[in-house]
Design a protein around this motif. Structure first.
Motif, PDB file in Angstrom:
ATOM      1  N   ILE A   1       0.757  -1.074   0.022  1.00 27.25           N
ATOM      2  CA  ILE A   1       0.185  -0.117   0.057  1.00 27.25           C
ATOM      3  C   ILE A   1       0.839   1.137  -0.019  1.00 27.25           C
ATOM      4  N   GLU A   2       2.027   1.196   0.620  1.00 27.63           N
ATOM      5  CA  GLU A   2       2.836   2.350   0.743  1.00 27.63           C
ATOM      6  C   GLU A   2       3.309   2.634  -0.788  1.00 27.63           C
ATOM      7  N   GLU A   3       3.856   1.597  -1.546  1.00 24.02           N
ATOM      8  CA  GLU A   3       4.177   1.787  -2.902  1.00 24.02           C
ATOM      9  C   GLU A   3       3.032   2.300  -3.729  1.00 24.02           C
ATOM     10  N   SER A   4       2.044   1.836  -3.492  1.00 28.35           N
ATOM     11  CA  SER A   4       0.788   2.015  -4.163  1.00 28.35           C
ATOM     12  C   SER A   4       0.707   3.714  -4.002  1.00 28.35           C
ATOM     13  N   ARG A   5       0.593   4.303  -2.764  1.00 29.63           N
ATOM     14  CA  ARG A   5       0.428   5.684  -2.260  1.00 29.63           C
ATOM     15  C   ARG A   5       1.359   6.542  -3.166  1.00 29.63           C
ATOM     16  N   ILE A   6       2.748   6.175  -3.121  1.00 30.93           N
ATOM     17  CA  ILE A   6       3.555   6.859  -3.983  1.00 30.93           C
ATOM     18  C   ILE A   6       3.290   7.071  -5.363  1.00 30.93           C
ATOM     19  N   PHE A   7       2.945   5.850  -6.111  1.00 33.08           N
ATOM     20  CA  PHE A   7       2.437   5.798  -7.526  1.00 33.08           C
ATOM     21  C   PHE A   7       1.388   6.593  -7.500  1.00 33.08           C
ATOM     22  N   ALA A   8       0.320   6.625  -6.569  1.00 31.31           N
ATOM     23  CA  ALA A   8      -0.683   7.477  -6.745  1.00 31.31           C
ATOM     24  C   ALA A   8      -0.511   8.800  -6.824  1.00 31.31           C
ATOM     25  N   ARG A   9       0.704   9.301  -6.009  1.00 31.54           N
ATOM     26  CA  ARG A   9       1.012  10.627  -6.030  1.00 31.54           C
ATOM     27  C   ARG A   9       1.293  10.960  -7.270  1.00 31.54           C
ATOM     28  N   ILE A  10       2.271  10.235  -7.894  1.00 29.51           N
ATOM     29  CA  ILE A  10       2.924  10.454  -9.041  1.00 29.51           C
ATOM     30  C   ILE A  10       1.963  10.578 -10.187  1.00 29.51           C
ATOM     31  N   LEU A  11       0.998   9.650 -10.043  1.00 25.89           N
ATOM     32  CA  LEU A  11      -0.143  10.120 -11.113  1.00 25.89           C
ATOM     33  C   LEU A  11      -1.051  11.084 -10.985  1.00 25.89           C
ATOM     34  N   ARG A  12      -1.325  11.375  -9.869  1.00 24.95           N
ATOM     35  CA  ARG A  12      -2.073  12.771  -9.536  1.00 24.95           C
ATOM     36  C   ARG A  12      -1.121  14.030  -9.866  1.00 24.95           C
ATOM     37  N   LYS A  13       0.059  13.826  -9.716  1.00 24.41           N
ATOM     38  CA  LYS A  13       0.854  15.141 -10.121  1.00 24.41           C
ATOM     39  C   LYS A  13       1.050  15.240 -11.466  1.00 24.41           C
ATOM     40  N   ASN A  14       0.602  14.062 -12.439  1.00 16.42           N
ATOM     41  CA  ASN A  14       0.699  14.285 -13.928  1.00 16.42           C
ATOM     42  C   ASN A  14      -0.747  14.438 -14.398  1.00 16.42           C
ATOM     43  N   GLY A  15      -1.786  14.644 -13.531  1.00 17.50           N
ATOM     44  CA  GLY A  15      -2.982  15.134 -14.101  1.00 17.50           C
ATOM     45  C   GLY A  15      -4.077  13.925 -13.793  1.00 17.50           C
ATOM     46  N   PHE A  16      -3.950  12.781 -13.463  1.00 14.84           N
ATOM     47  CA  PHE A  16      -4.723  11.919 -13.405  1.00 14.84           C
ATOM     48  C   PHE A  16      -5.526  11.831 -12.252  1.00 14.84           C
ATOM     49  N   GLU A  17      -6.803  11.050 -12.362  1.00 12.49           N
ATOM     50  CA  GLU A  17      -7.648  10.923 -11.261  1.00 12.49           C
ATOM     51  C   GLU A  17      -7.095   9.276 -10.941  1.00 12.49           C
ATOM     52  N   VAL A  18      -7.289   9.037  -9.734  1.00 15.60           N
ATOM     53  CA  VAL A  18      -6.909   7.932  -9.235  1.00 15.60           C
ATOM     54  C   VAL A  18      -7.814   7.179  -8.533  1.00 15.60           C
ATOM     55  N   VAL A  19      -8.187   6.140  -8.696  1.00 17.26           N
ATOM     56  CA  VAL A  19      -9.225   5.051  -7.875  1.00 17.26           C
ATOM     57  C   VAL A  19      -8.363   3.922  -7.331  1.00 17.26           C
ATOM     58  N   GLY A  20      -7.942   3.891  -6.096  1.00 21.19           N
ATOM     59  CA  GLY A  20      -7.295   2.547  -5.505  1.00 21.19           C
ATOM     60  C   GLY A  20      -8.241   1.679  -4.667  1.00 21.19           C
ATOM     61  N   ALA A  21      -8.055   0.162  -5.058  1.00 18.85           N
ATOM     62  CA  ALA A  21      -8.666  -1.011  -4.165  1.00 18.85           C
ATOM     63  C   ALA A  21      -7.690  -1.851  -3.836  1.00 18.85           C
ATOM     64  N   VAL A  22      -7.900  -1.832  -2.315  1.00 21.75           N
ATOM     65  CA  VAL A  22      -6.970  -2.790  -1.937  1.00 21.75           C
ATOM     66  C   VAL A  22      -7.364  -4.267  -1.839  1.00 21.75           C
ATOM     67  N   CYS A  23      -6.485  -5.404  -1.896  1.00 21.96           N
ATOM     68  CA  CYS A  23      -6.908  -6.556  -1.973  1.00 21.96           C
ATOM     69  C   CYS A  23      -7.781  -7.251  -1.133  1.00 21.96           C
ATOM     70  N   LYS A  24      -8.092  -6.488   0.174  1.00 15.66           N
ATOM     71  CA  LYS A  24      -8.761  -7.233   1.202  1.00 15.66           C
ATOM     72  C   LYS A  24     -10.169  -6.478   1.154  1.00 15.66           C
ATOM     73  N   VAL A  25     -10.420  -5.482   0.305  1.00 20.32           N
ATOM     74  CA  VAL A  25     -11.805  -4.733  -0.045  1.00 20.32           C
ATOM     75  C   VAL A  25     -12.835  -5.628   0.172  1.00 20.32           C
ATOM     76  N   GLY A  26     -13.984  -5.479   0.889  1.00 17.81           N
ATOM     77  CA  GLY A  26     -15.085  -6.624   0.939  1.00 17.81           C
ATOM     78  C   GLY A  26     -14.913  -7.444   2.077  1.00 17.81           C
ATOM     79  N   SER A  27     -13.877  -7.674   2.831  1.00 19.51           N
ATOM     80  CA  SER A  27     -13.522  -8.583   3.853  1.00 19.51           C
ATOM     81  C   SER A  27     -14.232  -9.599   4.019  1.00 19.51           C
ATOM     82  N   PHE A  28     -14.168 -10.558   3.021  1.00 23.27           N
ATOM     83  CA  PHE A  28     -14.865 -11.931   3.038  1.00 23.27           C
ATOM     84  C   PHE A  28     -13.613 -12.740   3.776  1.00 23.27           C
ATOM     85  N   GLU A  29     -14.514 -13.817   4.512  1.00 25.88           N
ATOM     86  CA  GLU A  29     -13.522 -14.487   5.167  1.00 25.88           C
ATOM     87  C   GLU A  29     -12.994 -15.770   4.174  1.00 25.88           C
TER      88      GLU A  29
END
Length: 230
Positions: free
Chosen positions: A95-123
């Motif tokens: 997630i830390e690497e993805s946050r850095i990547f998201a900052r780079i994308l936003r600095k270059n004018g992109f809108e960013v949507v991130g979804a982490v692998c555990k989203v939804g929290s199924f067992e």
């Protein structure tokens, strides 16, 4: 080589499909292609998005050969393709690497949507994973199909995978609507650089070439370490 083994590109030393100045080997896949197969594939390349992606990819390779990192190439590709909204399907462990990547994308004018692998929290047990197989990595399953569905709901133009596990990344590719690429390939042992094991296949990881790889832990020889020196 066993005569029953189907030979293909990984067995070829001619590479005439690349140079087109030699004879094709007898087993060459290129020579097996029918006119119908070629026409079917070419028709797909004539579709606007496929044609544009092919041209832009080739241009970026040419313009920035040995100059741009993978991060830079992804940004350049997305800009030339005219994308606006970029999805990041990330492992929670990166997630830390993805946050850095998201900052780079936003600095270059992109809108960013991130979804982490555990989203939804199924067992994990809900999908059929035995409880004993949850003790080391925890009870919450990775949810790549949900990640893909979120990207589809958000109508991302382009999706980037950051460190999804083997198989989980496959499911994400299967269900994502937009084109996808991979920034990071998960390899916990090699610091997410899986090709390092191939570079060491004649040395430190010689066993990879000489012995079958066990599919289950009980099949691993306990007297031999996972990686052995020369």
């Amino acid at each position: 080589m066993n005569e029953e083994t189907k030979r293909s590109c990984v067995d070829c030393g001619v590479y005439n499909c690349h140079t087109r100045d030699k004879e094709y080997p007898d087993f060459c896949l290129t020579t097996e292609l029918t006119d119908e197969e070629r026409a079917e594939v070419w028709k797909l390349y004539e579709e606007p998005e496929n044609q544009k992606a092919s041209v832009v990819s080739a241009q970026i390779e040419s313009d920035f050969y040995l100059r741009y990192t993978r991060v830079q190439e992804i940004v350049a590709f997305a800009k030339r393709m005219g994308y606006h909204k970029i999805g990041i399907a990330t492992c929670v462990g990166l997630i830390e690497e993805s946050r850095i990547f998201a900052r780079i994308l936003r600095k270059n004018g992109f809108e960013v949507v991130g979804a982490v692998c555990k989203v939804g929290s199924f067992e994990k047990t809900k999908v059929g994973v035995p409880e004993e197989d949850t003790r080391i990595t925890g009870p919450i399953m990775c949810n790549p199909i949900m990640q893909a569905k979120i990207m589809n709901r958000e109508k991302t133009d382009f999706n980037v995978i950051v460190g999804l596990c083997v198989g989980h990344d496959s499911l994400f590719y299967k269900y994502a609507d937009a084109l996808c690429t991979t920034l990071v390939t998960k390899d916990r042992v090699m610091g997410h650089n899986p090709v390092a094991a191939l570079y060491q296949a004649k040395a430190y990881y010689k066993r990879l070439s000489n012995e079958p790889i066990a599919a289950y832990p009980e099949d691993v020889n306990p007297k031999q370490p996972e990686a052995s020196a020369r």
